[in-house]
Motif scaffolding. Structure first.
Motif, short mmCIF file in Angstrom:
data_model
loop_
_atom_site.label_atom_id
_atom_site.label_comp_id
_atom_site.label_asym_id
_atom_site.label_seq_id
_atom_site.Cartn_x
_atom_site.Cartn_y
_atom_site.Cartn_z
N PHE A 39 0.82 -1.21 0.00
CA PHE A 39 0.00 0.00 0.00
C PHE A 39 0.86 1.27 0.00
O PHE A 39 0.49 2.27 -0.62
N VAL A 40 1.99 1.24 0.69
CA VAL A 40 2.90 2.39 0.64
C VAL A 40 3.42 2.58 -0.78
O VAL A 40 3.44 3.70 -1.31
N ILE A 41 3.84 1.48 -1.40
CA ILE A 41 4.32 1.56 -2.79
C ILE A 41 3.22 2.06 -3.70
O ILE A 41 3.45 2.88 -4.61
N SER A 42 2.00 1.60 -3.48
CA SER A 42 0.88 2.02 -4.32
C SER A 42 0.65 3.52 -4.22
O SER A 42 0.39 4.18 -5.23
N TYR A 97 -7.97 4.44 -5.59
CA TYR A 97 -7.95 5.02 -6.93
C TYR A 97 -9.09 6.02 -7.11
O TYR A 97 -8.91 7.09 -7.69
N ALA A 98 -10.28 5.62 -6.62
CA ALA A 98 -11.44 6.49 -6.78
C ALA A 98 -11.26 7.81 -6.04
O ALA A 98 -11.56 8.89 -6.59
N LEU A 99 -10.76 7.76 -4.81
CA LEU A 99 -10.52 8.99 -4.05
C LEU A 99 -9.49 9.87 -4.74
O LEU A 99 -9.68 11.09 -4.89
N PHE A 100 -8.38 9.26 -5.17
CA PHE A 100 -7.31 10.03 -5.79
C PHE A 100 -7.77 10.61 -7.13
O PHE A 100 -7.45 11.77 -7.46
N ALA A 101 -8.52 9.83 -7.89
CA ALA A 101 -9.01 10.32 -9.18
C ALA A 101 -9.97 11.48 -9.00
O ALA A 101 -9.90 12.49 -9.72
N LEU A 102 -10.87 11.37 -8.03
CA LEU A 102 -11.90 12.38 -7.83
C LEU A 102 -11.32 13.70 -7.33
O LEU A 102 -11.69 14.78 -7.81
N PHE A 103 -10.40 13.63 -6.38
CA PHE A 103 -9.95 14.84 -5.70
C PHE A 103 -8.59 15.36 -6.20
O PHE A 103 -8.22 16.49 -5.86
N SER A 160 -5.19 3.41 -17.57
CA SER A 160 -3.96 2.76 -17.09
C SER A 160 -4.23 1.86 -15.90
O SER A 160 -3.67 0.77 -15.79
N ARG A 161 -5.11 2.29 -14.99
CA ARG A 161 -5.42 1.47 -13.81
C ARG A 161 -6.22 0.23 -14.18
O ARG A 161 -5.92 -0.87 -13.72
#
Length: 392
Positions: A93-96, A180-186, A115-116
């Motif tokens: 998760f840290v790497i992600s 991914y959803a949180l990072f994509a949205l915000f 890409s995801r």
């Protein structure tokens, strides 16, 4: 849950929102994020091997049926340390967090989504079908899920919908999808830059603390307080990869480490099922999480740039398919070797890991290399304009 340490996307001409002042002042190498981070590939495989040793020798459950007895009895010394192998997920998760921030920097939302999806789905689909088929064979003692459940698993939504999981490890993919959803949205949708990333990390850290105190299931589902510090720590390390003098990024990493090790201890030492691992030490749990943070930080700061070995690229390519198939298909191999052929436990353990790595290579060679580029291009391509018919 599993990410490839690829080079960051090149700036797109259609990317929204210019970077902040610190972005503009960063040197060209820092803005580009450097080349491929092969040491990160090696770290990913190491984390996957940690999880595999945990599943084979560090816990009970179905693997006990495969061995014919408890791994605790077969590996009295290794078993104690293998119980900490599950912390490889924390390292993942840290790497992600690091890789997703790198991948989404100045990238259009459609390209980020493509890409995801292309990275996760082809190998996952084949793994679900393969494990379902193998478990349905007459000679295999493990119960296969129903056809309806297997089809549901192809969506990666089986966990929130209450379905049985074909792959035990897919719970981490559900965590990844929410990240991914949180990072994509915000971050990605409005245009990733340092200011937005820092704000995202700060708000998510505060929300995770509130969610822990509130004990509200819906808030936990969205904010993921148990895992949030790990992703946020990786994001902070990517900011340091771009500019190691970034004081706010150092603060993000420090707070994430402090809260992340605590969450790991709470989950694995005091959490549900922890009574089965009473021999785990809270200090060792915190130490393993700390070493994971330090390893990714060393990559981010360029301390491991000398370990730029080509074979690490292959190691990184094998990690995701290995992670997908190693647990359940590993049971089948262990059963066949140890109980079927009488191979000693230590040799069975090593041979099972080797067989799973070979299977992962086949996945990468014949599934990912062919399907991933095609799916990425298909999803990233803009929709074609409707044709205008002329004449009758």
């Amino acid at each position: 849950m599993i990410e490839t340490a690829v080079s960051p996307a090149r700036p797109q001409s259609a990317a929204p929102a210019p970077a902040g002042a610190r972005d503009a002042a960063a040197p060209p190498r820092a803005r580009a994020g450097g080349g491929r981070l092969r040491p990160l590939d090696g770290l990913r495989l190491l984390a996957a091997l940690m999880v595999a040793v945990y599943h084979y020798a560090g816990r009970g459950g179905e693997v006990t049926r495969a061995w014919g007895s408890s791994p605790k009895d077969l590996f009295p010394s290794l078993h104690v340390w293998a119980a900490y192998g599950c912390l490889g997920v924390q390292v993942f998760f840290v790497i992600s967090g690091f890789v997703i921030c790198m991948s989404g920097w100045r990238r259009p939302l459609r390209s980020f989504f493509a890409s995801r999806a292309a990275r996760l789905m082809p190998a996952y689909w084949v793994a679900v079908l393969l494990v379902t088929a193998v478990f349905a064979l007459p000679g295999v003692v493990y119960e296969a899920v129903s056809p309806s459940e297997a089809l549901l698993n192809l969506t990666l939504l089986q966990q929130p919908l209450g379905g049985d999981r074909v792959l035990g490890v897919c719970w981490t993919l559900w965590v990844e999808i929410r990240f991914y959803a949180l990072f994509a949205l915000f971050v990605v949708a409005p245009g990733a830059n340092r200011r937005r990333v820092v704000l995202f990390c700060a708000v998510w850290t505060l929300a995770a603390a509130i969610a822990t105190a509130a004990e509200e299931p819906l808030l936990d589902l969205v904010v993921m307080p148990e895992h949030a510090p790990l992703f946020i720590g990786g994001i902070g390390m990517y900011l340091l990869h771009r500019d190691r003098r970034d004081a706010l990024a150092w603060g993000i990493v420090a707070v994430s480490w402090l809260t992340g090790q605590h969450q790991a201890v709470q989950s694995l030492w005091h959490g549900r099922g922890a009574e089965h691992f009473s021999y785990r030490s809270a200090s060792v749990i915190a130490l393993v999480v700390t070493l994971g943070f330090l390893a990714v930080l060393a990559v981010a700061l360029g301390r491991l740039r000398r370990a730029d070995w080509r074979w690490l690229t292959t190691a990184g390519a094998l990690t995701y398919p290995f992670y997908l198939v190693h647990e359940h298909l590993g049971w089948v191999v262990i059963d066949a070797l140890h109980q079927g052929l009488g191979v000693p436990p230590a040799l069975t353990l090593a041979a099972t890991v080797a067989v799973m790595l070979i299977l992962a290579w086949l996945f990468n060679r014949f599934v990912e290399r062919r399907a991933t580029p095609w799916l990425r291009r298909s999803l990233a391509a803009p929709a074609g304009k409707p044709r205008v018919r002329t004449g009758p």
